[in-house]
Design an enzyme around this catalytic site. Structure first.
Site, short mmCIF file in Angstrom:
data_model
loop_
_atom_site.label_atom_id
_atom_site.label_comp_id
_atom_site.label_asym_id
_atom_site.label_seq_id
_atom_site.Cartn_x
_atom_site.Cartn_y
_atom_site.Cartn_z
N HIS A 46 0.83 -1.21 0.00
CA HIS A 46 0.00 0.00 0.00
C HIS A 46 0.87 1.25 0.00
O HIS A 46 1.01 1.94 1.02
CB HIS A 46 -0.94 -0.01 1.21
CG HIS A 46 -2.09 -0.96 1.05
ND1 HIS A 46 -2.85 -1.41 2.10
CD2 HIS A 46 -2.61 -1.54 -0.06
CE1 HIS A 46 -3.79 -2.22 1.65
NE2 HIS A 46 -3.67 -2.31 0.35
N HIS A 79 -0.47 -8.58 1.20
CA HIS A 79 -1.55 -8.65 2.18
C HIS A 79 -2.24 -10.00 2.20
O HIS A 79 -3.04 -10.28 3.09
CB HIS A 79 -2.58 -7.56 1.87
CG HIS A 79 -1.95 -6.21 1.72
ND1 HIS A 79 -1.70 -5.65 0.49
CD2 HIS A 79 -1.49 -5.34 2.64
CE1 HIS A 79 -1.11 -4.48 0.66
NE2 HIS A 79 -0.96 -4.26 1.94
N CYS A 101 3.12 -11.67 2.83
CA CYS A 101 4.08 -11.56 3.93
C CYS A 101 3.98 -12.82 4.79
O CYS A 101 2.88 -13.24 5.16
CB CYS A 101 3.78 -10.34 4.77
SG CYS A 101 4.78 -10.23 6.27
N HIS A 129 -10.23 -4.09 4.63
CA HIS A 129 -8.78 -4.10 4.38
C HIS A 129 -8.42 -5.42 3.72
O HIS A 129 -8.93 -6.48 4.08
CB HIS A 129 -8.02 -3.93 5.70
CG HIS A 129 -6.55 -3.72 5.51
ND1 HIS A 129 -5.68 -4.78 5.33
CD2 HIS A 129 -5.79 -2.61 5.48
CE1 HIS A 129 -4.45 -4.31 5.20
NE2 HIS A 129 -4.49 -2.99 5.27
N GLU A 131 -5.92 -7.42 3.86
CA GLU A 131 -5.45 -8.49 4.73
C GLU A 131 -6.61 -9.15 5.46
O GLU A 131 -6.66 -10.38 5.59
CB GLU A 131 -4.44 -7.94 5.74
CG GLU A 131 -3.88 -9.02 6.66
CD GLU A 131 -2.98 -8.48 7.75
OE1 GLU A 131 -2.92 -9.10 8.83
OE2 GLU A 131 -2.33 -7.44 7.53
N THR A 169 -2.32 -7.70 11.13
CA THR A 169 -0.93 -7.49 11.58
C THR A 169 -0.53 -6.03 11.69
O THR A 169 0.51 -5.73 12.26
CB THR A 169 0.05 -8.18 10.61
OG1 THR A 169 -0.05 -7.57 9.31
CG2 THR A 169 -0.22 -9.67 10.50
N SER A 227 -2.68 2.78 3.60
CA SER A 227 -1.71 2.04 4.40
C SER A 227 -2.15 2.03 5.85
O SER A 227 -2.10 3.06 6.53
CB SER A 227 -0.31 2.66 4.27
OG SER A 227 0.57 2.13 5.24
N SER A 228 -2.55 0.88 6.35
CA SER A 228 -3.06 0.78 7.71
C SER A 228 -1.99 1.17 8.72
O SER A 228 -2.24 1.98 9.63
CB SER A 228 -3.54 -0.65 7.99
OG SER A 228 -3.94 -0.79 9.33
N SER A 271 5.51 0.39 4.36
CA SER A 271 5.45 0.20 2.91
C SER A 271 6.01 1.38 2.13
O SER A 271 5.97 1.40 0.91
CB SER A 271 4.00 -0.06 2.48
OG SER A 271 3.13 0.92 3.00
#
Length: 311
Positions: A46, A79, A101, A129, A131, A169, A227-228, A271
């Site tokens: 992201h 993700h 990841c 999201h 992920e 995560t 981007s979380s 990221s």
């Protein structure tokens, strides 16, 4: 004053983590070995800068597999994806390369084990999201999502004695701890993962920012809006009462932000590439002399291997 001497603090760790580096390296290795195009399902990471950079080299980012020609090469982003997406790629004969990841893969494996043990998986995360979508797809019939501690009071589960909680995560550590505490109060028998799901990189970057908040007048977080982990860094600063802004590029800095700001902390989400940090520091220096100080709370040496076919 906008133009004035300043101190710039660089909290460390910042910028790329091992999972992001691995995902980007996979796409770059495929482009080098096979040439373009290389299709990537969703953004590989992201970050707008990295997506544009890889697009310029021949990567094509798609949202769904039906946008990918038959027999083409497709990369699954860092993700992760639901098993149904992997099966669809196989059915269509796509050459799929998994850039998930390894720490996200760990959460998938935990979800699979819990579901196989007939537990309901309580996933702590943000709806929509990528992920979270991928993790919920591991065992959709046995997974429920919790976004906030307040959600726990109304959570409906099959059996309150057979629960396992897992986490996205990239969340704020304090946020996850609050939700886990609420879950344990309502469901005393709930089990957790063998080790924390919030990844080391997220934890370290949050700790690094926390260490400089008290002396910072402004925190600039380099990262994209989707981007979380970058958003969590900005929110941490704001929750502590420090002005903070999330930016993709140095050109987005508003001069007014710098008015009367004697100490500015500059960090980057996991990221965002390090070069963007350098550009932001240079931009701040254009408004007056700066003293740059590195502040490290941890060292990161973890590396993840590329898939066997690309080593």
């Amino acid at each position: 004053m906008v133009t004035a001497p300043r101190k710039v603090l660089l909290p460390s760790p910042r910028s790329f983590c091992a999972g992001v580096e691995r995902a980007i390296d996979i796409v770059e290795a495929l482009l080098t070995r096979y040439g373009p195009p290389v299709y990537v399902r969703n953004q590989i990471v992201h970050n707008a800068f990295m997506v544009r950079d890889l697009e310029a080299r021949g990567a094509i980012f798609v949202s769904e597999l039906d946008e990918v020609p038959a027999d083409a090469r497709i990369v699954f982003s860092a993700h992760g994806v639901a098993p149904a997406v992997e099966r669809e790629a196989e059915r269509r004969g796509l050459d799929a390369i998994d850039a998930t990841c390894p720490l996200v893969t760990k959460v998938h494996n935990e979800a699979r084990r819990a579901a196989n043990a007939e537990d309901t998986v309580v996933l702590i995360g943000h709806e929509g999201h990528e992920e979270v979508v991928g993790t919920m797809g591991v065992a959709p019939e046995r997974t429920v999502l919790v976004e906030r501690a307040a959600d726990v009071a109304t959570l409906v589960v099959r059996d309150p004695d057979r629960l396992t909680y897992l986490s996205q995560t990239t969340l704020a550590v304090a946020e996850v701890e609050e939700i886990i505490a609420a879950l344990r109060r309502r469901f005393p028998k709930i089990k957790g993962p063998g080790s924390d799901d919030v990844c080391y990189a997220t934890t370290n970057r949050q700790a690094a920012v926390a260490a400089v908040l008290e002396e910072s007048d402004l925190v600039l977080v380099i990262g994209s809006v989707n981007s979380s982990n970058s958003n969590r860094l900005m929110e941490m600063a704001r929750d502590a009462g420090t002005e903070s802004h999330l930016i993709d590029y140095a050109s987005e800095i508003e001069p007014e932000w710098l008015r009367d700001k004697g100490t500015i902390a500059v960090t980057a989400g996991a990221s965002a590439p390090p070069v963007l940090v350098d550009e932001v520091v240079t931009a701040i220096a254009s408004y007056g002399p700066i003293e740059v100080e590195e502040r490290s709370v941890a060292e990161e040496h973890l590396e993840f291997l590329l898939p066997v076919r690309l080593r």
